[in-house]
Design a protein around this motif. Sequence first.
Motif, PDB file in Angstrom:
ATOM      1  N   GLU A 279     -18.979  86.256  56.744  1.00 56.39           N
ATOM      2  CA  GLU A 279     -17.759  85.712  57.496  1.00 56.39           C
ATOM      3  C   GLU A 279     -16.873  84.808  56.613  1.00 56.39           C
ATOM      4  O   GLU A 279     -15.517  84.977  56.527  1.00 56.39           O
ATOM      5  CB  GLU A 279     -18.059  84.759  58.774  1.00 56.39           C
TER       6      GLU A 279
ATOM      7  N   LEU B 211     -14.934  91.788  58.607  1.00 46.79           N
ATOM      8  CA  LEU B 211     -15.033  90.649  59.410  1.00 46.79           C
ATOM      9  C   LEU B 211     -15.073  90.996  60.892  1.00 46.79           C
ATOM     10  O   LEU B 211     -15.865  90.385  61.732  1.00 46.79           O
ATOM     11  CB  LEU B 211     -13.775  89.871  59.292  1.00 46.79           C
TER      12      LEU B 211
ATOM     13  N   CYS C   8     -17.719  89.539  63.579  1.00 45.44           N
ATOM     14  CA  CYS C   8     -17.388  89.178  64.880  1.00 45.44           C
ATOM     15  C   CYS C   8     -17.984  89.839  66.053  1.00 45.44           C
ATOM     16  O   CYS C   8     -18.443  89.277  66.959  1.00 45.44           O
ATOM     17  CB  CYS C   8     -15.967  89.125  65.203  1.00 45.44           C
TER      18      CYS C   8
END
Length: 560
Positions: free
Chosen positions: A301, A325, A329
Motif C-alpha cells: 500500500e 492499490l 484495498c
Amino acid sequence: MNGTLRAVSSPSFNASSVNWAEKNYLVVDDFAGIRQLLRESLRNLGAKNIDQASSGGEAIVALGRTRYDVVLCDFNLGDGKNGQQVLEEIRARSLLLPSAVFLMVSAEKSVESVMGAAEHQPDAYLIKPITEGVLLTRLNRVWHKKQVFREIDQAYADRDFLRAARICDEQIQLNKIHEIDLLRMKATLLMKAGEPDKAKAVYERILQEREFQWARVGLGKIRMANGEYEAARQIFQGIIVENRFYMDAYDQLAAAYQHMGQHEDACTILERAAQISPNSVTRQRSLGQVALRLGNYGIAEKAFRKCIAVGEYSVNKTPEAYFGLARVCGQKNETKEALNLLLTAQREFSTDLVQLRAKITEGLIYHESGDFRRARLTGDELEQMLNQNPERPDVPTCLELATLLFAVGVKEAPVDLLCYVIRNNHDNALLLDDVQKIFDKARMGDEGNRLIMASRKEAADMMNQGVLLWKTGKLFEAVEWMRGARKALPNNLRILFNAAQILISTLQQKGYDDALAAETAEVLRHVDKISPGQQRFAQLMEQLAQLNPARDLAPEAASS
C-alpha cells in the motif's frame, strides 16, 4: 584499441573556443525572472537561439519539436512535471542526442531530490544561487566533453546502433583523452544492438585497467540476460557493498532475486532502495508488486500510494499502481476505495486493455472481500467476452483472468487461456512456474503439470519442424510451415525469430524478393512491439537491410 586506457580529465577551454551563436538553447524555469537571468548569461556567451519554457509540459513539447544543443532546466517547476520528470522523459523518448548537454539547476539540496535527478544522469547538477561564471565554466567543461559524440548522433537518432558503435572506435583513435567515455557508449550501443558478447569484451577490457562500477553493472546485466542469475546477484551485491548509493545495482539485484524465485529478498532490496531514492516511479511500482505477491499489504500500500503520487506527471506513469492499490484495498475490505481506484485508472488510461484489466481486478476484489455473487457475475461476463473475441490479451492479464475464472468456479476457459500462455512462452521457466502455481491454487496441480508439459511439447515440435525443413534445404517449405506456426502462436518469440531467420536465409540463397523482405520486416516489427530490446532484433534487421541497402528498413521498424 591497443595500449592502456586513460581516464584523463578534459583540458580547460575558453568560451571563445566554441561558436555558441550557432547552438540551440532551451531554458526551463517557472519564474520569468530566473529565465531572464539565465537567458542573459547565455547571451553573454554569444548565444542567439534561446527558447524558453515555463513548465515541464512546455519543455517536453519544445524538445519534441526542436533538436536542442543545450538545456538548462530547474528542478522545481511548480504544477506539473518537475525537472527530474522532464529528464526522465527525455531519456525514455531520446529527445536529446548523445552530444547535447542537459544541466539541472536547483535550490534543492536534499538527498531525495538530488538522488532522484542523478538517477537519470544530467550532465551537471548546479545548486542555486549560481553565478554567471560558474554557469559558463560548467557549461564549457561539459560541452567539450560531450562533443566527442557528435559523429555518433545521426546513427543513434536512426537507431542504427551497430554503426554508432563502429563510429565510437573511429573516435577513440582521434580522441584518446575521451577513450573511457567512448568505450562506455560503445558497450551501451552494443547491448542495444543485441550484441552482448561484444559488449562484454568492452566491459572486461575497461575493468582490466580500472574498476569502474558502471562496467561491472554492465557485466551483471549481461549475466542476467544469459540466465546466470546467481553470478549476476554476486556482482550487484558487491557493488552495493562498495557504494550504497548506486541505485541501478539495487534494481538489478532485485530482478536477479525475482528470477531465482527469492521474492522476499527482492522485496527487502527494493524497500532499501526506495528509502534512499523514493521518487522513482518504476521502483515504487516494482516494490508494490513484489510486496502484493508476498501478501505484505502494508508495504504494498505504501509503495503504490507513493508511486501514484510521484508518478502523476511522469512518463513512467502506468495503471499498474492503481490496480495494485485496488487489490490491497480489497484485501482490507475497503471495497469503495478499491472501485474508485479502478474508475480512476480507466479515466486516466482509456484503452480497451485497461478496461479489461479493470473488470478482472473488480472481480478479484469482490472475491477476495467475500462478495462471491458479484465475483461470479463478473466472471461470467469475462468468460462471455473470451468466447466472443479470439484475440488474447498480454500475459499478465491472461494470468489474472485465469486466476479469477478458476476462483469463481469456471474451468475450461482458464485452462485454455493458460495453455495459450504456455505455448507462446514455452521456454520461459519463471513464467511456467507462475502458471503452475495458478493450477495449484485451483487444486489442479497434477493436471496442470500435464497440461504444461503437453503445451510446451506442442510449441517445441511446431518450431523444430520448421527449423528441420530449413536445415535440410527445403527453404520454401520451411517458410510456409513457419507462417502456420506464427498464425497458431503469434507471440512466441522463438518461433518469430526463427521465422525471420528462415526468411532471411531464403532471401540470401534464392535472391532478393520484395514480398519476402516486407514479410520479414513485419515479423521483426511485431517482435519489437511485443518484447522490445530483444538481443536478436537488431542483428536480424541489419542482415535484412544489407540484402537491399537501398531500403532503410531499420529506421522504419524503429518508428513503428
